[in-house]
Design an enzyme around this catalytic site. Sequence first.
Site, PDB file in Angstrom:
ATOM      1  N   LYS A  29       1.971 -12.839  -4.941  1.00 15.90           N
ATOM      2  CA  LYS A  29       1.874 -13.415  -6.277  1.00 15.90           C
ATOM      3  C   LYS A  29       0.423 -13.805  -6.589  1.00 15.90           C
ATOM      4  O   LYS A  29      -0.131 -13.417  -7.615  1.00 15.90           O
ATOM      5  CB  LYS A  29       2.784 -14.638  -6.342  1.00 15.90           C
ATOM      6  CG  LYS A  29       3.054 -15.147  -7.720  1.00 15.90           C
ATOM      7  CD  LYS A  29       3.918 -16.402  -7.669  1.00 15.90           C
ATOM      8  CE  LYS A  29       5.356 -16.098  -7.279  1.00 15.90           C
ATOM      9  NZ  LYS A  29       6.143 -17.311  -7.014  1.00 15.90           N
TER      10      LYS A  29
ATOM     11  N   ARG B 110       3.023 -22.854  -7.289  1.00 21.78           N
ATOM     12  CA  ARG B 110       3.929 -21.720  -7.053  1.00 21.78           C
ATOM     13  C   ARG B 110       3.788 -21.191  -5.638  1.00 21.78           C
ATOM     14  O   ARG B 110       2.707 -21.175  -5.069  1.00 21.78           O
ATOM     15  CB  ARG B 110       3.603 -20.599  -8.055  1.00 21.78           C
ATOM     16  CG  ARG B 110       3.400 -21.105  -9.465  1.00 21.78           C
ATOM     17  CD  ARG B 110       2.993 -20.009 -10.405  1.00 21.78           C
ATOM     18  NE  ARG B 110       4.011 -18.963 -10.509  1.00 21.78           N
ATOM     19  CZ  ARG B 110       3.818 -17.819 -11.129  1.00 21.78           C
ATOM     20  NH1 ARG B 110       2.642 -17.555 -11.672  1.00 21.78           N
ATOM     21  NH2 ARG B 110       4.784 -16.928 -11.188  1.00 21.78           N
TER      22      ARG B 110
ATOM     23  N   GLY C 186      13.189 -15.790  -5.008  1.00 24.20           N
ATOM     24  CA  GLY C 186      14.024 -16.974  -5.054  1.00 24.20           C
ATOM     25  C   GLY C 186      14.156 -17.746  -3.756  1.00 24.20           C
ATOM     26  O   GLY C 186      14.915 -18.702  -3.671  1.00 24.20           O
TER      27      GLY C 186
ATOM     28  N   MET D 187      11.733 -19.356  -1.944  1.00 24.69           N
ATOM     29  CA  MET D 187      10.940 -20.571  -1.815  1.00 24.69           C
ATOM     30  C   MET D 187      10.815 -21.210  -3.193  1.00 24.69           C
ATOM     31  O   MET D 187      11.328 -20.704  -4.158  1.00 24.69           O
ATOM     32  CB  MET D 187       9.588 -20.240  -1.220  1.00 24.69           C
ATOM     33  CG  MET D 187       9.704 -19.826   0.230  1.00 24.69           C
ATOM     34  SD  MET D 187       8.136 -19.352   0.877  1.00 24.69           S
ATOM     35  CE  MET D 187       7.678 -18.049  -0.196  1.00 24.69           C
TER      36      MET D 187
ATOM     37  N   ARG E 105       4.770  -7.559  -9.693  1.00 23.38           N
ATOM     38  CA  ARG E 105       4.986  -7.100  -8.322  1.00 23.38           C
ATOM     39  C   ARG E 105       5.751  -5.781  -8.367  1.00 23.38           C
ATOM     40  O   ARG E 105       6.336  -5.425  -9.393  1.00 23.38           O
ATOM     41  CB  ARG E 105       5.782  -8.123  -7.518  1.00 23.38           C
ATOM     42  CG  ARG E 105       7.167  -8.338  -8.065  1.00 23.38           C
ATOM     43  CD  ARG E 105       7.925  -9.406  -7.309  1.00 23.38           C
ATOM     44  NE  ARG E 105       9.093  -9.801  -8.074  1.00 23.38           N
ATOM     45  CZ  ARG E 105       9.674 -10.992  -8.021  1.00 23.38           C
ATOM     46  NH1 ARG E 105       9.211 -11.913  -7.232  1.00 23.38           N
ATOM     47  NH2 ARG E 105      10.731 -11.254  -8.747  1.00 23.38           N
TER      48      ARG E 105
ATOM     49  N   HIS F 177      19.615 -13.468 -10.240  1.00 19.74           N
ATOM     50  CA  HIS F 177      19.451 -13.463  -8.782  1.00 19.74           C
ATOM     51  C   HIS F 177      20.356 -12.415  -8.132  1.00 19.74           C
ATOM     52  O   HIS F 177      19.916 -11.602  -7.328  1.00 19.74           O
ATOM     53  CB  HIS F 177      19.773 -14.860  -8.234  1.00 19.74           C
ATOM     54  CG  HIS F 177      19.687 -14.944  -6.744  1.00 19.74           C
ATOM     55  ND1 HIS F 177      20.786 -14.816  -5.922  1.00 19.74           N
ATOM     56  CD2 HIS F 177      18.625 -15.106  -5.930  1.00 19.74           C
ATOM     57  CE1 HIS F 177      20.396 -14.913  -4.676  1.00 19.74           C
ATOM     58  NE2 HIS F 177      19.094 -15.099  -4.640  1.00 19.74           N
TER      59      HIS F 177
ATOM     60  N   SER G  43      18.235  16.396  24.997  1.00 19.38           N
ATOM     61  CA  SER G  43      18.569  15.665  23.777  1.00 19.38           C
ATOM     62  C   SER G  43      18.821  14.220  24.176  1.00 19.38           C
ATOM     63  O   SER G  43      19.643  13.945  25.045  1.00 19.38           O
ATOM     64  CB  SER G  43      19.808  16.276  23.112  1.00 19.38           C
ATOM     65  OG  SER G  43      20.138  15.528  21.972  1.00 19.38           O
TER      66      SER G  43
ATOM     67  N   CYS H  93      19.526  12.491  19.446  1.00 22.63           N
ATOM     68  CA  CYS H  93      20.771  12.563  18.678  1.00 22.63           C
ATOM     69  C   CYS H  93      21.520  11.245  18.592  1.00 22.63           C
ATOM     70  O   CYS H  93      22.643  11.193  18.138  1.00 22.63           O
ATOM     71  CB  CYS H  93      21.676  13.662  19.232  1.00 22.63           C
ATOM     72  SG  CYS H  93      22.222  13.326  20.911  1.00 22.63           S
TER      73      CYS H  93
ATOM     74  N   TYR I 105      12.933  17.600  17.133  1.00 24.17           N
ATOM     75  CA  TYR I 105      13.856  17.290  16.039  1.00 24.17           C
ATOM     76  C   TYR I 105      14.576  15.965  16.265  1.00 24.17           C
ATOM     77  O   TYR I 105      14.569  15.421  17.372  1.00 24.17           O
ATOM     78  CB  TYR I 105      14.891  18.416  15.863  1.00 24.17           C
ATOM     79  CG  TYR I 105      15.875  18.528  17.005  1.00 24.17           C
ATOM     80  CD1 TYR I 105      17.075  17.815  16.979  1.00 24.17           C
ATOM     81  CD2 TYR I 105      15.614  19.336  18.109  1.00 24.17           C
ATOM     82  CE1 TYR I 105      17.980  17.896  18.033  1.00 24.17           C
ATOM     83  CE2 TYR I 105      16.508  19.434  19.151  1.00 24.17           C
ATOM     84  CZ  TYR I 105      17.693  18.704  19.114  1.00 24.17           C
ATOM     85  OH  TYR I 105      18.575  18.783  20.149  1.00 24.17           O
TER      86      TYR I 105
END
Length: 850
Positions: free
Chosen positions: A27, A96, A105, A107, A348, A430, A739, A806, A826
């Site tokens: 912020k 803030r 929400g 803090m 943000r 919220h 694997s 896997c 993979y």
Amino acid sequence: MDNKLIYEFSSQKTDGDASLSNLLGGKGANLAEMSKLGIQVPPGFTITTEACNYFSKNKKLPDGLKEEIINYVSNLESLSQKSFGNSESPLLLSVRSGGMISMPGMMDSILNIGLNDDNVQNLAKAFNDERFALDSYRRLIQMYSNVVLGVEVDRFEAVIANKKRMDNVTSDADFNVDQLDWIINAYKNTVERFTNSPFPQDPHEQLVGAIEAVFSSWQNKRAITYRKINNIPDSLGTGATIQTMVFGNLNDKSGTGVAFTRNPSNGSKELYGEYLINAQGEDVVAGIRTPHPIKNDDSVEQESLESKFPNAYKEIKEIASKLESHFKEVQDLEFTIENEKVYLLQTRKAKRTAQASIKIAIDLHNEGIALNASPGAAVGEIVFDADKAEKEANRGRDVILVRDETSPEDIHGMHSSVGILTTKGGMTSHAAVVARGMGKPCVVGAEGLTIDVENKTIGNGERVLTEGDIISIDGSLGEVYIGELETEPPRPSDEFNTLMDWCSEYKRLAVRANAETVLDTEKSLEFGAEGIGLCRTEHMFFEGERIIPMREMIMSESQQGRKRALKKLIDFQIADFESLFLLLKEKPITVRLLDPPMHEFLPKSDIEMTELGNAIGVSPSYIREMLVKLSESNPMLGHRGVRLGLSYPEIYEMQVEAILRAAYNIQKKDGVLVTPEIMIPLVMNAKELHQMKNLLIKKISKEQKKLDYKFEYTIGTMIELPSAALNSGSIAEHADFFSFGTNDLTQTTLGLSRDDASKFLTKYVENNIFSQDPFVSIDKKTVGKAVEISVNDGRQSNKDLKIGVCGEHAGEAESIHFFNTLEIDYISCSPFRIPTAKLAAAQAEIIQSN
Ligand code: ADP
Ligand code: MG
Ligand code: MG
């Protein structure tokens, strides 16, 4: 402390920017960045997260900080030509909170600091509006007493509700001066009653109290829970931003709201959000009044910002597009309008649904802006509070949390629910914001429904449902249905396919699926799987008519008996493999030979035993005797995997014959050449694999002779025991591929049973023994280390070794980033996780090669 602890921002001088979010919080850093961009932001300054960490440790602010704060406040005084204290024209401030990673929400922030009994009338004169001044003061008393002094909000809300009822006032914006005076007095009495001292009148005392409270709020329970759930380190700390107030509650030419630069539900390009006239701070989010839309919307009766304040609307739209191009990301803005003048108070990165994030990524790319890379439906039982939701979810139930509105205290319950339904609040409430972040279907503001909290019911005037009743919610349409609705799995959109193409372009790892049914294989291919990395053959033995011959095989005491039973199974297996091979065309498939302990196939009930006895012609007492013989006290570590294969080679021989026959048939019939990868599970050492492989090869040559055909295949092994990982050099001499079964490898490396660990694992994560559940994200220092050793040793002795993973971890982003650092080929995960896995694999490779 020697470090610079305060960074200021104003149109005159700004010494922070967006890159300092670790020090200023997201912020504070973005307020500085916006000031630098020349966007109208009320001036202020931010105290760093380092000061917060100092405060957490020493329970006091660093020496000298208070004096420094006073200096920076006097800068704000000269900028605004007002003064903080009992002056003609009082300067008011907000304090803030905000850390590096946004925790909506979690803090606290406090507004209107600096007001007291003496100067509230001066504020009234300065703005020529007494109602406004009193409204600001009563807000300060409420927020400050709650956050700093610990007086529950309910106490103040009760005062308001009481006054509304007494004087027949409907909205809190409608209180007149006398009524506000009365409320302020009642508030002050409340504070005195609960804290045994009067509401603090000294503006500097208020300011320091608020800063300390913001720093303390980093350690409040809900913030800690939120960090746990989202894997945010406790060590980050929060910044504290002190900022000149602007007033959305001044009059009917003022207001406050939130806006997204694009629609966060579906991604479409429009200024999207909500606002309230004559309101301050979190009024929009808190669900006190029903917010109005930003853009004209015929389906809503409230007047939009676009038509009520066309100039402000235009201005916000311009700022939105400026911020989006600057940050190269969709933004979530907070703005306040004071007398038709627009101020930005926050920006943000916007949380959004999965669907929206794909559309947005592609659109931004096409608009040349950037290359940064839910709704949905849910069915569950209703519960009315967060604790209950958590309890039921832990028992394995699907629950939908139903509330008038949610608050940060409900986080754990929302996390446990499959969906969320609220009767109040809008798209930026919220509940909506948090649900989007969690990717949970959510319907908000279902105003036609009434909840009776005491009796735990919800109704629409006609039907009443009680706790445990099943409902379905559709987060895209905002609909609620009684009962169980069939939820349709999402279909890939064009944008989705584009994104997947991009991923394929950038990623190094191939992504395969864990699948053994036709349905799962089709799904996997649709999602872009590049083959099957794990086909678990045991699943093919449970279905329909197959379980009886399977059990017959297990019950036989002779090899002959077993072979006879296996003969009844081979045709099923051949047909199963044929259908998978056909779908895959020439894509690779790893078939794992039978793995689980026989124990799992045994009949359980008396009825099943009688049925089996009749089918295979033995007495129930014989079956009981065999059950005793076959049951194991530790089956996970018992007679399973290759151990079974070596004890009963005929089982694996049958499976291998079926696999190769199927490949042969497909080759002859359809001209598709499949090269199955035959995988032997639970190997401990090279000898075990070597002996098993020899048995199979003997069988294979016999079949080749019979058919006068040369099969194409490879034989490899799973690495899922620490012993196998440590023996990888010698094992690789006999294997074409490895694997990693990281589920069992996690169980055996950590000595943790996946089925039993849930009883204590959550606590372990809470207490930081593990930073994450090791079954969800791979434990790099242990299991990851074992994989790494095995990869290196295996490759060294067999440079052609093909290597994959896997286990479940192959579908989890953080683990994939880790696998990408190893020399593997993979990953293979469940069908629905393939898109995520591809995206993570592409991101990992981009990060790594930079
Ligand atoms: P959160 O992190 O909970 O959103 P914020 O610090 O953003 O808390 O503040 C809460 C609300 O108060 C927001 O709506 C914000 O826009 C508003 N607000 C904060 N500071 C000011 C200010 N100086 N002037 C006017 N409104 C403010
Ligand atoms: Mg808030
Ligand atoms: Mg905010």
